[in-house]
Write an enzyme that holds these catalytic residues in place. Structure first.
Site, PDB file in Angstrom:
ATOM      1  N   HIS A   1       0.830  -1.207   0.000  1.00  0.00           N
ATOM      2  CA  HIS A   1       0.000   0.000   0.000  1.00  0.00           C
ATOM      3  C   HIS A   1       0.865   1.257   0.000  1.00  0.00           C
ATOM      4  O   HIS A   1       2.075   1.208   0.255  1.00  0.00           O
ATOM      5  CB  HIS A   1      -0.892   0.006   1.248  1.00  0.00           C
ATOM      6  CG  HIS A   1      -0.108  -0.138   2.516  1.00  0.00           C
ATOM      7  ND1 HIS A   1       0.616   0.896   3.075  1.00  0.00           N
ATOM      8  CD2 HIS A   1       0.087  -1.213   3.323  1.00  0.00           C
ATOM      9  CE1 HIS A   1       1.214   0.480   4.172  1.00  0.00           C
ATOM     10  NE2 HIS A   1       0.924  -0.795   4.348  1.00  0.00           N
TER      11      HIS A   1
ATOM     12  N   ASP B   1       4.248  -4.807   3.658  1.00  0.00           N
ATOM     13  CA  ASP B   1       5.685  -5.040   3.749  1.00  0.00           C
ATOM     14  C   ASP B   1       5.991  -6.430   4.287  1.00  0.00           C
ATOM     15  O   ASP B   1       6.934  -7.088   3.856  1.00  0.00           O
ATOM     16  CB  ASP B   1       6.370  -3.967   4.601  1.00  0.00           C
ATOM     17  CG  ASP B   1       5.670  -3.723   5.931  1.00  0.00           C
ATOM     18  OD1 ASP B   1       4.674  -4.401   6.251  1.00  0.00           O
ATOM     19  OD2 ASP B   1       6.125  -2.816   6.676  1.00  0.00           O
TER      20      ASP B   1
END
Length: 427
Positions: free
Chosen positions: A59, A333
């Site tokens: 994102h 991540d």
């Protein structure tokens, strides 16, 4: 304890995948003469046809997930959430079966944390929206303008979109699609998501007992030589009590968010930024690299999904539905790091906001062989076990197979009792 069984329809049978991988290998052997006697003759790229693209992306930039326990905190003003007009694009969210959007327990947790200035924790910001729009524009250049692979307007027959059920990821996907299709569409935009209990787009300790045990190594990582000394130095410099539960992952979360938004930061946080990132990577690496099974549990189910998409294109007979040209996966991540490690392309840097891993699948028009091209952050990569950037599909699948888990193996591995060095089950 596993709280919910995965939906079987999202997985291809393991026997089919194994036999298909062997079929691909046999085809490569049969057409080896096309590449010369040594088998190393370069492939004529003009004869390659792009068949499918899969993009896994983090994102865009967001507010921190958890503020640091300091008297002087960065101010996060809600004005940082303004939506750029060019990113506006209507979409609908459903579960994987097309039903109502599932509840998001993580979003509920974030809304309980209000940062100084009034912003909710973990929210996609204007900066993040622009990052994702730019990623969409890059994809448009690659697959609409440079190569007429996708339609210039959004076509639901060509694209499958899936996201974790978090608002920042759903909104990041909206912005990416707005950039990719310039807000033009031929049909409704549906973003598919899953229940938190069975999500595979991030390491899901909620449904994997052994992975939950492994993730507890995060606390132990802060006690490792080098990491512990640096953590003590940084916390003392920032006047954070040693008793406060602040590790390098929390520190990096704050410094990365502040830096990308150009916000005033604690001088000590800026001074130690490089150490913080490196030690955050070391911490995550310590947690994920305990053994092969840890990485399998963290990313194996998602690798299986990516693999299944490719094999359905190679052999449409095993596909129960429509194959798409483009698969988009909005992740995190903590998804990208084990993915990069599994593919052998991890650069020991924390995956930044809006970064992407792109997997292109090609077929040679004469030999009918299949090849994969891999990109990270727009840069070509050579996966582990591949002879070159253009990787034969069977070699790429072999690299993935080390960590890929079908649902049966995943459930078995996750539910196995831990065994100590003495051979006794642990509590």
């Amino acid at each position: 304890m596993i709280t919910k069984v995965f939906r079987v329809r999202t997985w291809a049978p393991v026997g089919v995948l194994a036999s298909l991988a062997y079929f691909i290998h046999q085809r490569r052997v049969a057409f080896a003469g096309l590449r010369g006697a040594d088998g190393q003759h370069p492939v004529d790229r003009s004869l390659l046809e792009l068949k499918m693209v899969q993009v896994v992306f983090r994102h865009g930039a967001r507010s921190p997930l958890k503020p640091l326990p300091q008297n002087e905190q960065t101010e996060w003003n809600p004005r940082l959430l303004e939506v750029p007009p060019q990113t506006q694009f209507d979409y609908t969210v459903t579960d994987l079966a097309g039903g109502p959007k599932p509840h998001s327990p993580l979003d509920s947790q974030y809304h309980n944390t209000i940062l100084k200035g009034g912003m909710v924790a973990g929210q996609l910001t204007t900066v993040g929206m622009r990052q994702m729009f730019a990623l969409g524009e890059r994809l448009r250049k690659n697959y609409v303008e440079d190569i007429p692979f996708l339609s210039p307007t959004f076509n639901p027959q060509e694209i499958f979109v899936r996201s974790t059920n978090m608002y920042r990821n759903l909104e990041s996907t909206r912005c990416l699609l707005a950039g990719l299709f310039q807000r033009q569409q031929e049909g409704p935009i549906i973003i598919h998501t899953d229940e938190a209990s069975s999500e595979v787009l991030y390491p899901n300790s909620q449904n994997c007992w052994r992975l939950r045990e492994q993730m507890s190594r995060r606390q132990a990582a802060s006690l490792q030589p080098g990491i512990s000394e640096d953590l003590k130095k940084v916390k003392e410099g920032m006047d954070i009590a040693n008793s406060d539960e602040v590790d390098f992952l929390i520190l990096l979360d704050n410094v990365a968010a502040e830096q990308v938004h150009g916000l005033p930061s604690c001088p000590m946080l800026k001074r130690f930024a490089q150490i913080i990132e490196q030690r955050a990577v070391d911490t995550a690496f310590y947690v994920l690299s305990g053994d092969r099974e840890c990485l399998q549990m963290a990313i194996g189910p998602f690798l299986h999904l990516l693999e299944s998409n490719m094999l359905k294109v190679v052999d449409p007979a095993i596909s129960s539905g429509q194959n798409r040209k483009l698969y988009l996966y909005a992740a995190h991540d903590v998804t990208l790091m084990p993915l990069l490690m599994a593919l052998g392309i991890f650069d020991h840097k924390w995956p930044p906001f809006a970064v992407d891993v792109t997997i292109e699948l090609y077929q040679h028009q004469e030999s009918k062989e299949w090849f994969v091209q891999l990109y990270y952050h727009g840069e070509e990569q050579v996966p582990r076990g591949c002879p070159d950037r253009l990787c034969p599909l069977d070699k790429f699948l072999n690299t993935m197979s080390v960590y890929t888990l079908n649902p049966e193996k995943y459930h078995t591995l996750c539910s196995q009792a831990q065994v100590t060095e003495l051979g006794m089950e642990s509590d």
